[in-house]
Enzyme design. Structure first.
Site, short mmCIF file in Angstrom:
data_model
loop_
_atom_site.label_atom_id
_atom_site.label_comp_id
_atom_site.label_asym_id
_atom_site.label_seq_id
_atom_site.Cartn_x
_atom_site.Cartn_y
_atom_site.Cartn_z
CG ASP A 1 -9.20 6.93 8.32
OD1 ASP A 1 -9.79 6.85 9.55
OD2 ASP A 1 -8.95 7.93 7.72
CD GLU B 1 -10.80 10.13 10.12
OE1 GLU B 1 -11.17 10.40 9.02
OE2 GLU B 1 -10.09 9.11 10.69
CG HIS C 1 -2.14 0.59 0.83
ND1 HIS C 1 -2.56 1.94 1.21
CD2 HIS C 1 -3.23 0.24 0.23
CE1 HIS C 1 -3.81 2.19 0.70
NE2 HIS C 1 -4.39 1.09 0.29
#
Length: 523
Positions: A162, A273, A101
């Site tokens: 997240d 958030e 990632h």
């Protein structure tokens, strides 16, 4: 005479570099054979290596010489030690790759060895209950797997990212930030112990009290000092449910004031958030698929077209037998905020569904062929005192819509970060994460194309530099050591000292482009 001299000089240079090239090429068979004869439990793959030259960013691709699929920590240590013992005469480097990632080739090793850390997932997780619960896990384990196994014990990590389909070693090498960070700090603030393979091939256990310099070096260290092979993660009792809330603001100053109020002191909420929405049509109508409007009539009248809006996203964890009390607490806390009343949307979902929410979006994007595209993300940490001027110049000016991907924005408390780690953050007590999570349409030359998005990113960074905002990049990427020195500032000397202590030949994580491996050719 001068022509003869220049011809001789050019011939010498060509001959010199030709000799180096020949020498390197002649070395490849011996390097391959030496890797093949290493006493390991896993195996090297020399053919199927193309996947190790790809990552989520989809912008950089460098083929390795080999991919190691280790079955044990010893396999990793043996390989790194072998490269270390080859000395500075070898150009071989080593990169640890988790779930792939990375955004800009950080986990790639051009012509080197990529270690597939997910091969270590088979190592058993060990949960310890009691007053201070924790779990010992492999550095190649995915956070989603820790969550699933932890829930069987009624436990879960305190701090998250997240997106949960990332490896432990990968996020701990950066920081690991999500909406829980205002209370618990990043993931690197919730680790008790690490097992690390250094750039010399040594397996070292480290913690706050044992080999502490290495412990803090590796946390947020961008893979420069060692490969995380095992970690002890702090846990807490896991809730059953989450009350998931979204509200909108039209005024940025009011939005950040409420955010900062919520992260100070004892907040009712467990997750805080926010995100920026610019010129989106039918926004609230889109929310209805996952959230329930508290005032459906007024919500249907709210128009988002052509406006810059700010969404506050909140979550309250609870167990089913606490529903009545929690509803009252949430109602009381929301009454103290200054959002647009008609934009209150609420949903109740299982804890695991809330935490794994991005994966649901991933499945949808993959089905449309929109996941494996370039992701020119830009993540910034901005001091609280500069967030207003940043917003004025960027939202609605440099950026005129948010159709290329979400823009996250939320504050965190510096007191929850440990300044002994390697991660670089702004000086102020409160700072904001602002994350531009763009996706580019391949081959497009329009506003959804890679070039356009990269130009926007460049303009944002140039503004930050000209305005002297004191911004730091999260998941940083630079091309020169001069830029890296500017990034680390006064911490550069410590960072460089740690590199010389734990990876003096600069074998590890070459894709970060911080240190260049020094290669000396024998005569």
């Amino acid at each position: 005479m001068r022509y003869t001299y220049m011809f001789f000089l050019k011939s010498f240079i060509i001959l010199f570099f030709s000799c180096i090239t020949i020498k390197i090429n002649l070395c490849f068979p011996s390097i391959l054979s030496s890797l093949k004869t290493l006493p390991i439990d896993g195996h090297f793959d020399f053919e199927q290596v193309h996947h190790a030259a790809k990552d989520f960013g989809n912008r950089y691709s460098f083929l390795p010489l080999a991919v190691l699929r280790p079955k044990s920590v010893s396999d990793i240590a043996t390989t790194v030690k072998h490269v270390w013992q080859m000395g500075p005469g070898s150009e071989l480097t080593v990169a640890a790759r988790g779930h792939g990632h990375s955004l800009q080739g950080q986990a790639q090793a051009p012509g080197g060895v990529v270690i597939n850390m997910e091969s270590l997932q088979g190592l058993e997780m060990q949960f310890h209950t009691g007053n201070f619960p924790y779990v010992d896990v492999s550095g190649g384990e995915l956070w989603i797997n820790i969550l699933r196994q932890g829930l069987k014990h009624g436990l879960a990590p305190k701090s998250w990212t997240d997106y949960l389909h990332l490896t432990v070693g990968g996020t701990l090498s950066n920081a690991g930030i999500s909406g829980q960070a205002f209370r618990h700090g990043p993931q690197i603030s919730n680790v008790h112990r690490l097992e690390v393979v250094t750039g010399k091939g040594e397996v070292v256990n480290c913690s706050e009290k044992q080999n502490s310099d290495l412990f803090y070096s590796v946390l947020g260290g961008l893979g420069q000092f060692g490969i995380i092979t095992r970690a002890r993660i702090s846990l807490e009792p896991a809730p059953e449910m989450v009350k998931w809330i979204r509200v909108l603001y039209t005024d940025f100053a009011t939005f950040v004031k409420d955010q900062e109020k919520l992260i100070s002191g004892e907040s009712t909420f467990d997750y805080i958030e926010g995100f920026v929405i610019i010129n989106r049509t039918g926004l609230l109508n889109n929310w209805r698929s996952s959230f329930n409007p508290q005032d459906p009539v007024q919500a249907s009248k709210f128009k988002s077209d052509g406006r810059t809006l700010f969404c506050l996203e909140l979550a309250k964890y609870f167990n089913r037998d606490e529903t009545a009390v929690v509803n009252q607490e949430v109602k009381s806390s929301l009454s103290q905020l200054n959002h647009v009343p008609s934009t209150l949307f609420v949903s109740e979902v299982p804890y695991i569904e809330f935490l794994d929410r991005v994966h649901i979006s991933e499945i949808k994007l993959r089905s449309k062929g929109l996941w494996e595209v370039p992701h020119p993300w830009l993540n910034l940490l901005i001091p609280r005192s500069k967030i207003q001027i940043f917003a004025q110049h960027v939202f609605g000016n440099i950026l005129t819509d948010t159709s290329n991907g979400p823009i996250l924005i939320y504050p965190v408390n510096k007191s929850k970060w440990d300044n002994r780690t390697s991660v670089v953050i702004p000086e102020e007590d409160v700072f904001y994460l602002v994350a531009f999570l763009s996706s580019a349409v391949p081959s497009s030359t329009g506003t959804d194309g890679l070039d356009h998005i990269l130009t926007q990113n460049k303009r944002i960074l140039e503004f930050c530099e000209i305005a002297r905002l004191g911004v730091k990049q999260y998941l940083p990427h630079y091309s020169t050591q001069r830029e890296w020195k500017a990034h680390f500032g006064s911490e550069w000397e410590v960072f460089a000292r740690r590199k010389s202590s734990y990876d003096p030949l600069a074998i590890l994580a070459p894709g970060q482009r911080i240190f260049q491996k020094a290669i000396f050719y024998s005569q």
